[in-house]
Write an enzyme that holds these catalytic residues in place. Structure first.
Site, short mmCIF file in Angstrom:
data_model
loop_
_atom_site.label_atom_id
_atom_site.label_comp_id
_atom_site.label_asym_id
_atom_site.label_seq_id
_atom_site.Cartn_x
_atom_site.Cartn_y
_atom_site.Cartn_z
CG HIS A 1 -4.28 -1.80 3.73
ND1 HIS A 1 -3.49 -0.70 3.99
CD2 HIS A 1 -4.47 -2.40 4.92
CE1 HIS A 1 -3.22 -0.64 5.28
NE2 HIS A 1 -3.80 -1.68 5.87
CG ASP B 1 -1.82 1.16 1.36
OD1 ASP B 1 -1.58 2.18 0.68
OD2 ASP B 1 -2.80 1.08 2.13
CD GLU C 1 -10.58 -6.56 16.17
OE1 GLU C 1 -9.45 -6.70 16.66
OE2 GLU C 1 -11.58 -7.23 16.48
CD GLU D 1 -0.67 0.94 9.68
OE1 GLU D 1 -1.63 1.17 10.46
OE2 GLU D 1 -0.63 -0.02 8.90
C1 LIG Z 1 -0.63 -2.71 11.22
S1 LIG Z 1 0.77 -3.68 11.64
C2 LIG Z 1 2.08 -2.60 11.21
C3 LIG Z 1 3.39 -3.31 10.95
C4 LIG Z 1 4.53 -2.38 10.52
N1 LIG Z 1 4.77 -1.32 11.47
C5 LIG Z 1 4.30 -1.78 9.16
O1 LIG Z 1 4.05 -0.58 9.08
O2 LIG Z 1 4.32 -2.50 8.16
C6 LIG Z 1 0.68 -3.62 13.39
C7 LIG Z 1 1.65 -4.51 14.13
O3 LIG Z 1 1.52 -4.19 15.51
C8 LIG Z 1 1.65 -5.36 16.28
N2 LIG Z 1 1.01 -5.09 17.57
C9 LIG Z 1 -0.29 -4.79 17.79
N3 LIG Z 1 -0.52 -4.54 19.09
C10 LIG Z 1 0.67 -4.70 19.72
C11 LIG Z 1 1.08 -4.58 21.09
N4 LIG Z 1 0.22 -4.27 22.03
N5 LIG Z 1 2.38 -4.81 21.38
C12 LIG Z 1 3.26 -5.16 20.41
N6 LIG Z 1 2.93 -5.28 19.10
C13 LIG Z 1 1.65 -5.04 18.75
C14 LIG Z 1 1.01 -6.45 15.43
O4 LIG Z 1 1.50 -7.73 15.79
C15 LIG Z 1 1.40 -6.00 14.02
O5 LIG Z 1 2.58 -6.63 13.59
#
Ligand SMILES: C[S@@+](CC[C@H](N)C(=O)[O-])C[C@H]1O[C@@H](n2cnc3c(N)ncnc32)[C@H](O)[C@@H]1O
Length: 324
Positions: free
Chosen positions: A297, A55, A156, A147
């Site tokens: 996305h 994206d 979510e 992000e």
């Molecule tokens: C939307 S993805 C973004 C991934 C990356 N930063 C990118 O921009 O491509 C969000 C990530 O946050 C992680 N995540 C969500 N809540 C979290 C938490 N409380 N502690 C650690 N990681 C978390 C998820 O496992 C996921 O890999």
């Protein structure tokens, strides 16, 4: 008066449909079952990262901010939910003194390899843990980047984890990026997305249309609309200030009114969000998930009127409560 009462009834009925979205009219759940672990496991799937990184509106804007705005130069950066480590490495390329990327998903082990392959271990450290369990120096980071956005911005979303990280690990005077997001809504027609049950190879299938409409009214739909779908003015119903918001701000209610641009049918309400990266009040990067912008996305989220389309000259809806 009757018309106003009808519109108020529509608005009340809308409350019943502001539920988690279904994707492109497909009723499969967007998020896996299995609670928190299931959520983190879902980020071990490569396809999710291909979709996010592919994206270019999303990833290109983060890159522009992290690499080109100067916001990371000499700074200690915390990347909450680092996934593949892509944002952590952008921050390193943008001149950060050090970066900690945290992710609770096993993708963190792959992120570590990505960092090593790009020879950034001197600057970027990856930790596999929930940010809520991370052991880091309190109040020691200049910039928190994440992000965290979900469908309809907040569905979510992991903003509560970003708030936790901000309150624990951000230095006084530090910044959280993106710094601001807003949710925008407008009345819309679905046009090409609505299946034409009135002409199926010359056959009429009104009963199918009614079943389809009833199904679609139950839940929000995530779909790519285009600018021509929007038939009313648009209004910002909510803004998030990442530096100052609290978890309780993420639940909100807002009254709103929308005026039709011309005599038209309106199928429901379309919603999208804009994202701002600002430093000291100056805009450094921005993207929109609007139907008139390049699709992302996140697409747009669409809430059908449960009682079917309205035909209007002008509309003025009041909505007592939106639950993201
Ligand atoms: C939307 S993805 C973004 C991934 C990356 N930063 C990118 O921009 O491509 C969000 C990530 O946050 C992680 N995540 C969500 N809540 C979290 C938490 N409380 N502690 C650690 N990681 C978390 C998820 O496992 C996921 O890999």
């Amino acid at each position: 008066m009757q018309q106003i009462m009808r519109e108020l009834d529509e608005a009340r009925a809308l409350l019943a449909i502001l539920k988690p979205p279904i994707d492109e009219l497909d009723e499969a759940p967007l998020f896996p079952s299995g609670g928190e672990q299931g959520y983190f496991d879902s980020y071990a799937q490569i396809g999710i990262h291909e979709e996010m990184i592919g994206d270019h509106v999303r990833t290109g804007t983060y890159r522009k901010f992290l690499e080109c705005s100067g916001a990371c130069v000499g700074k200690k950066v915390l990347d909450v939910g680092c996934g593949t480590g892509v944002l952590s490495m952008f921050a390193a390329r943008g001149g950060a003194a050090s970066v900690v990327g945290i992710d609770a998903c096993s993708i963190a082990t792959v992120a570590e390899k990505n960092v090593a392959e790009n020879e950034m271990q001197h600057c970027v450290q990856i930790m596999q843990t929930k940010v809520e369990d991370a052991v880091l120096d309190a109040g020691s980071f200049d910039v928190i980047v994440s992000e965290w956005m979900g469908y309809f911005l907040l569905y979510e979303s992991m903003m509560d984890s970003v708030i936790y990280a901000r309150d624990k690990f951000l230095k006084p005077g530090g910044s959280v990026q993106p710094s601001r997001c807003s949710i925008i809504i407008a009345g819309a027609v679905l046009g090409r997305l609505a299946f034409d049950w009135d002409n199926v190879y010359g056959l009429k299938m009104k009963a199918m249309r009614e079943v389809a409409a009833a199904n679609m009214a139950k839940e929000a739909v995530v779909a790519v609309l285009d600018g021509t779908s929007i038939v009313t003015d648009e209004t910002t119903i909510w803004e998030l200030d990442a530096l100052h918001c609290s978890v309780s701000d993420l639940e909100f209610s807002r009254p709103f009114s929308l005026a039709a641009r011309w005599d038209t049918k309106v199928d429901g309400i379309a919603a999208w969000f804009d994202t701002f990266f600002e430093v000291d009040g100056q805009l450094k990067a921005f993207f929109s998930t609007s139907p008139s912008s390049t699709p992302t996305h996140w697409k747009q989220t669409f809430f059908y009127f449960p009682s079917g389309p309205l035909t209007v000259r002008s509309i003025a809806f009041l909505l007592s409560r939106i639950l993201p």
